[in-house]
Write an enzyme that holds these catalytic residues in place. Structure first.
Site, short mmCIF file in Angstrom:
data_model
loop_
_atom_site.label_atom_id
_atom_site.label_comp_id
_atom_site.label_asym_id
_atom_site.label_seq_id
_atom_site.Cartn_x
_atom_site.Cartn_y
_atom_site.Cartn_z
N ASP A 36 8.75 -20.77 -30.13
CA ASP A 36 7.65 -21.31 -28.98
C ASP A 36 7.16 -22.60 -29.29
O ASP A 36 7.23 -23.56 -28.38
CB ASP A 36 6.68 -20.12 -29.09
CG ASP A 36 5.75 -19.87 -30.14
OD1 ASP A 36 6.13 -20.24 -31.22
OD2 ASP A 36 4.60 -19.06 -30.12
N SER A 124 0.10 -9.64 -33.41
CA SER A 124 -0.92 -10.62 -32.80
C SER A 124 -2.29 -10.21 -32.12
O SER A 124 -2.57 -10.19 -31.01
CB SER A 124 -0.34 -11.33 -31.72
OG SER A 124 -0.90 -12.76 -31.49
N ASP A 171 2.11 -15.98 -28.07
CA ASP A 171 1.25 -14.55 -28.21
C ASP A 171 0.20 -14.68 -27.19
O ASP A 171 -0.07 -13.43 -26.60
CB ASP A 171 0.75 -14.72 -29.74
CG ASP A 171 1.64 -14.45 -30.93
OD1 ASP A 171 2.94 -14.18 -30.51
OD2 ASP A 171 1.12 -14.87 -31.95
#
Length: 386
Positions: A36, A124, A171
């Site tokens: 990411d 997360s 997340d």
């Protein structure tokens, strides 16, 4: 999460009045790890476990927050330049400050919150907490004018500026945009995303928690990000005609060009990221064709890369991965930032019970405790409960 339990704690620790209740989920990621912040693709989904808060404006300029799970209470002014010291409270403080930067006139409020995301398991819980409060503040003080994407970025900025983790956006994205019964392919560069229905007939998704806790703040996580950025810098220097912001912009050939300059460690980390980008796209294609064997193969390849090249696995997680292979599990890999936490496993339903029993017995014999087992149920994103 028990709504009545959260409400009872809120009433007990404040003035006896009730407020609004909000929830945001944790997440799993089928594949696409450490991509990411490199501008690549990820494939997460929200889960049916998360964070829940009750919140009520209190007519002052002070935020009073109570962590039900930690039995800890913190107060701070909305415009406090430094914020609280307690690490859990800094997530709330950071969200408040970032929402104020978006022009939201945040007032004082009372809040109590709790979660059922397993801490340290790589699901997360921090993003769930940030998303929960960003969504609540948007509803209470901004009439929901802040976009979902801005709420995602508020959570990411909170991690960066107030909590010491230079995370990407996966997340928070999964927590805010999650949809029951669907995984999401997110292009972290363009922010384009697509929902993929995920109800694999004859298979189960299950997490095995090693109960090895990880701490992402500080060097282990950020060192790997720095490695990736170093490789991009060297490639950009060799190709001034191009635009290189992240490893997403780089090719395999360009990586080989700078191998000697960046050093073996940085090279291996970048090699993993480029491979992971390709694996996510391969998994999306395989899912469209119902080819779960290919999905599983790519999961095993990801684990190998995370363990050997990116070096974010640990002995316990590698052992769980080996047990999965021995039992004929379709796919298994470490999930999350690493340094502990869970493996995520794609298991045929007819071998599920045997696999779980074998994993528990062998892991307990080697490490003195069983792994925790979490069956994955894909749930909805941030929302107001009542």
């Amino acid at each position: 999460m028990d709504i009545e339990f959260v409400r009872s704690r809120f009433i007990k620790h404040f003035d006896g009045k009730t407020g609004n209740i909000y929830a945001s989920p944790g997440r799993i990621n089928l594949i696409g790890e450490h991509t990411d912040y490199n501008g690549g693709f990820v494939f997460p989904g929200a889960v049916d476990k998360g964070m829940m808060c009750e919140i009520r404006p209190n007519g002052t300029d002070t935020i009073q927050a109570y962590s039900i799970d930690l039995k800890d209470r913190v107060e701070f002014k909305v415009d406090d330049p430094n914020g609280p010291r307690a690490s859990w409270a800094r997530y709330i403080y950071g969200v408040v400050q970032e929402m104020r930067k978006l022009g939201v006139d945040v007032k004082g409020f009372n809040t109590a919150f709790a979660g059922d995301v397993p801490l340290g398991a790589g699901m997360s819980s921090s993003a769930a907490l940030e998303s929960c409060f960003a969504f609540a503040i948007n509803d209470l003080f901004a009439d929901n004018r802040i976009s979902k994407w801005d709420l995602v970025l508020v959570g990411q900025a909170t991690e960066h500026k107030y909590c010491g983790v230079k995370c990407g956006i996966m997340d928070q994205f999964a927590s805010v945009f999650g949809k029951s019964g669907c995984l999401m392919r997110l292009d972290c560069r363009s922010r384009e995303f697509e929902y993929f229905p995920f109800m694999p007939e004859g298979y189960k998704l299950v997490l095995l928690d090693s109960v090895v806790k990880h701490e992402l703040a500080g060097s282990p996580y950020n060192d790997r990000r720095n490695s990736c950025e170093n490789v991009v810098k060297h490639i950009a220097a060799k190709h001034p005609e191009g635009k290189f912001e992240t490893l997403r912009d780089c090719t395999w050939e360009q990586l080989e060009e700078v191998k000697a300059e960046v050093g073996e460690e940085d090279y291996r980390r970048a090699k993993f990221v480029l491979g992971e980008k390709d694996r996510v796209l391969a998994v999306c294609e395989a899912l469209n064709e119902g080819d779960y064997e290919t999905v599983g193969q790519k999961m095993y390849e990801t684990h190998e890369g995370l363990s050997k090249d990116y070096e974010v696995s640990c002995e316990e997680l590698d052992y769980l991965n080996d047990i999965a292979k021995e039992n004929g599990v379709t796919g298994s890999r470490i999930m999350g930032g690493g340094f502990g936490g869970c493996t995520i496993n794609l298991v045929k339903a007819n071998i599920y019970d045997k696999f779980i029993a074998d994993a528990k017995a062998k892991f307990a014999a080697k490490y003195g405790h069983e792994p925790k087992v979490y069956d994955v149920v894909i749930g909805d994103g941030s929302r107001k409960i009542c």
